[in-house]
Motif scaffolding. Structure first.
Motif, PDB file in Angstrom:
ATOM      1  N   GLY A  64     -66.235 -42.080 -26.594  1.00 43.31           N
ATOM      2  CA  GLY A  64     -66.796 -42.853 -25.497  1.00 43.31           C
ATOM      3  C   GLY A  64     -68.255 -42.527 -25.252  1.00 43.31           C
ATOM      4  O   GLY A  64     -69.087 -43.429 -25.043  1.00 43.31           O
ATOM      5  N   ILE A  93     -65.531 -48.449 -25.170  1.00 45.48           N
ATOM      6  CA  ILE A  93     -65.806 -47.812 -23.880  1.00 45.48           C
ATOM      7  C   ILE A  93     -64.634 -48.016 -22.922  1.00 45.48           C
ATOM      8  O   ILE A  93     -64.239 -47.096 -22.190  1.00 45.48           O
ATOM      9  CB  ILE A  93     -67.114 -48.365 -23.278  1.00 45.48           C
ATOM     10  CG1 ILE A  93     -68.305 -47.957 -24.146  1.00 45.48           C
ATOM     11  CG2 ILE A  93     -67.310 -47.858 -21.856  1.00 45.48           C
ATOM     12  CD1 ILE A  93     -69.606 -48.661 -23.771  1.00 45.48           C
ATOM     13  N   THR A 141     -61.507 -45.798 -24.182  1.00 46.18           N
ATOM     14  CA  THR A 141     -61.722 -44.360 -23.999  1.00 46.18           C
ATOM     15  C   THR A 141     -61.815 -43.988 -22.524  1.00 46.18           C
ATOM     16  O   THR A 141     -61.388 -42.908 -22.127  1.00 46.18           O
ATOM     17  CB  THR A 141     -62.994 -43.906 -24.744  1.00 46.18           C
ATOM     18  OG1 THR A 141     -64.109 -44.748 -24.371  1.00 46.18           O
ATOM     19  CG2 THR A 141     -62.793 -43.992 -26.249  1.00 46.18           C
TER      20      THR A 141
END
Length: 454
Positions: free
Chosen positions: A327, A435, A438
Motif C-alpha cells: 500500500g 490502495i 491493502t
C-alpha cells in the motif's frame, strides 16, 4: 507420485499460468498475460484453502505441506496479484510488459519453494529461482541506474548464494542427509552446525535484507521500477523469513543459533530505522524501513520451538507487512520518488492521504492496526523464549519508527505547492484497487486477527 502431486496443485497451477503468460508475451498480448497471471494466482490461492490444515511431506521429505507453507501461499499469492496490478499501473504499454508479469509470477514460484523447503537442494533451488528472475526485474528499465542496481544485486546474490551452497555441505557431511528433518544428528557437533548456520544466514539474510547483508536493497529498490521494488520488499523477503523458519526449527539449539539470530534481529531493526531517518528519497526510506521490519520478523524465528506464539506471530506479521508495504509503495507510485513530491498530497487527495497514514502507522505498530497485532505476537514470543531484552529493543525501535514515518506524514498535510498538477491527476485504476484492498486489510484484519493460527 499421484498422492504427492495432489498436494502440489497450487504450485502446478502457478507453473501452468507462467507458461501460458510466456506464450501470451511471445504473441505480444501483454494484457492477456496479465489476466492469465491474475487468474492463475487466484486459482492457486483457492486451491490452497483445502490444504491449509494438512501437515505432511512430499517427494521424500524434500517439500513440506504444513502450516507455514499453507499460510505462505495465502500471503504470497495474493501479494503477487497486487504486485501485478502495481506493475500494470507503471509499465502499461511499454516494451516487454508481459515479460515483467511472467517474471513476477515465476519468482513467486521460487518463493513458494523457499517457504516449503524441507531439503537443502530445495532451498538452493528456491534461492536460485527467486534470484535470477529478480535480477532481470531490477534491470528492466535499461537505464544507468537500473543497470547499476541490477549488477550490484547480481554480484551480491552470486556471492552469498555460493557461500550458502558451500556451507550447506557441512550440514550434509555432519548429518549424512540433505533433509532438514535430519539436522538433529548435528546435536553434539557444534562446529559443523555453526558452519552451516553461518552459510544459511548469509544466503537467506541477503534475501531478507538482514544487517549486514542488506547493502544491495536501497540501491536495487531505487534503481528498479517502483512496482518491482514493492514486490521485492515483500514477496522475496517474506519467503526468506519462512525459509528461515523451515530450516532453523530442526536445528539443535546447542549450536547457539537463537542468540545469534537475536543479535542480528536487534542490529537489523536498529540500523534500518537509523538509516531511514536521514533519507530524502521515498523509495530509499521505505527500503531501509523494510530492512528494519526484517529484524522484527526474526523475533519470531528466535522463539521457534519454545513459544506457541512464534509461528502465528511470523504468519500474522507477514500478512500485515505485505499489505501495508504494498500500500505504501502504491502511494509512492502516485506521488513520485522524492520526499518533496508528497508535500500537500494529503490535502489534494484526502482519501489516499488517510490510507498512507494508515499504512505508516501500521508499520510503526500503532493499535488497532494489523501491524500492531503482528508485533504483539512477536514481542510475546521473544519474551516467552527468554529474550526480554530483544523485546525491549523492538519497542524502543517502534518509537524511532514513529519519527521515521512522521517525516512522510507531516509534509503530506503542509501547504500545497504551487505546481500540483501531478497531484490533480487521477491515479491509475489499478493503483486505486491496490490502495483500496491493502487499506481494508490493514484496517480490518487488525480487528479480525483471530482468523489466523494461534
Amino acid at each position: 507420485m499421484a498422492r504427492d502431486l495432489s498436494f502440489l496443485i497450487p504450485e502446478i497451477l502457478l507453473s501452468l499460468a507462467v507458461v501460458a503468460m510466456l506464450i501470451a508475451e511471445m504473441a505480444r498480448l501483454a494484457r492477456l498475460a496479465l489476466w492469465i497471471g491474475l487468474v492463475g494466482l487466484t486459482a492457486a490461492t483457492l486451491a490452497t484453502l483445502p490444504l491449509l490444515a494438512t501437515d505432511t511431506i512430499v517427494f521424500g521429505g524434500t517439500y513440506r505441506i504444513d502450516l507455514l507453507n499453507g499460510w505462505a501461499k495465502l500471503i504470497l499469492l495474493p501479494g503477487t496479484a497486487l504486485s501485478l496490478l502495481l506493475a500494470r499501473a507503471e509499465i502499461a504499454g511499454k516494451e516487454r510488459e508481459g515479460s515483467v508479469y511472467s517474471l513476477l509470477c515465476l519468482v513467486t514460484l521460487g518463493a513458494l519453494m523457499l517457504a516449503g523447503a524441507g531439503d537443502m537442494m530445495m532451498l538452493v533451488l528456491g534461492v536460485v529461482l527467486t534470484g535470477l528472475g529478480s535480477f532481470a526485474l531490477v534491470a528492466y528499465p535499461r537505464d544507468d541506474a537500473a543497470t547499476e542496481a541490477g549488477m550490484k544485486y547480481l554480484v551480491f546474490g552470486a556471492v552469498t548464494g555460493s557461500v550458502m551452497i558451500y556451507g550447506l555441505t557441512f550440514w550434509f557431511g555432519g548429518a549424512g542427509s540433505t533433509l532438514f528433518a535430519d539436522l538433529g544428528a548435528l546435536d553434539g557437533k557444534p562446529l559443523i552446525a555453526i558452519a552451516g548456520l553461518v552459510a544459511v544466514i548469509v544466503g537467506l539474510g541477503y534475501k531478507a535484507s538482514l544487517v549486514p547483508f542488506h547493502f544491495w536493497a536501497p540501491d536495487a529498490y531505487d534503481g528498479a521500477p517502483v512496482s518491482v521494488a514493492a514486490y521485492l520488499s515483500v514477496i522475496t523477503k517474506t519467503a526468506a523469513i519462512f525459509a528461515f523458519a523451515q530450516v532453523l526449527r530442526d536445528l539443535p539449539t546447542g549450536s547457539g543459533w537463537p542468540l545469534v539470530i537475536a543479535l542480528i534481529s536487534a542490529a537489523t531493526m536498529t540500523y534500518g530505522y537509523l538509516a531511514a531517518v536521514v533519507q530524502t528519497n521515498l523509495v530509499r526510506l521505505i527500503a531501509y524501513s523494510s530492512v528494519a521490519q526484517s529484524g522484527y520478523f526474526l523475533m519470531g524465528i528466535v522463539a521457534l520451538g519454545v513459544s506457541p506464539l512464534a509461528v502465528p506471530g511470523v504468519i500474522i506479521m507477514a500478512a500485515a507487512y505485505v499489505a501495508m508495504n504494498l500500500g505504501a509503495f502504491a502511494i509512492v507510485l502516485v506521488v513520485g520518488r522524492h520526499l518533496d513530491d508528497i508535500r500537500g498530497f494529503g490535502r489534494t487527495h484526502p482519501i489516499a492521504g488517510v490510507a498512507m497514514v494508515v499504512f505508516l502507522l501500521s508499520l510503526t505498530g500503532i493499535p488497532p492496526l494489523f501491524g500492531f497485532v503482528g508485533k504483539v505476537y512477536l514481542f510475546g514470543a521473544a519474551i516467552e523464549a527468554g529474550y526480554l531484552w530483544l523485546a525491549i529493543i523492538g519497542i524502543l525501535n517502534s518509537v524511532l519508527a514513529l519519527g521515521v514515518y512522521l517525516r512522510i506524514v507531516v509534509p503530506m498535510y503542509q501547504a500545497v505547492p504551487e505546481d500540483v498538477a501531478g497531484f490533480r491527476n487521477s491515479p491509475h485504476p489499478a493503483l486505486i484497487a491496490v490502495i483500496g484492498v491493502t487499506s481494508v486489510v490493514t484496517l480490518g484484519m487488525g480487528l479480525l486477527a483471530g482468523l489466523f493460527p494461534g
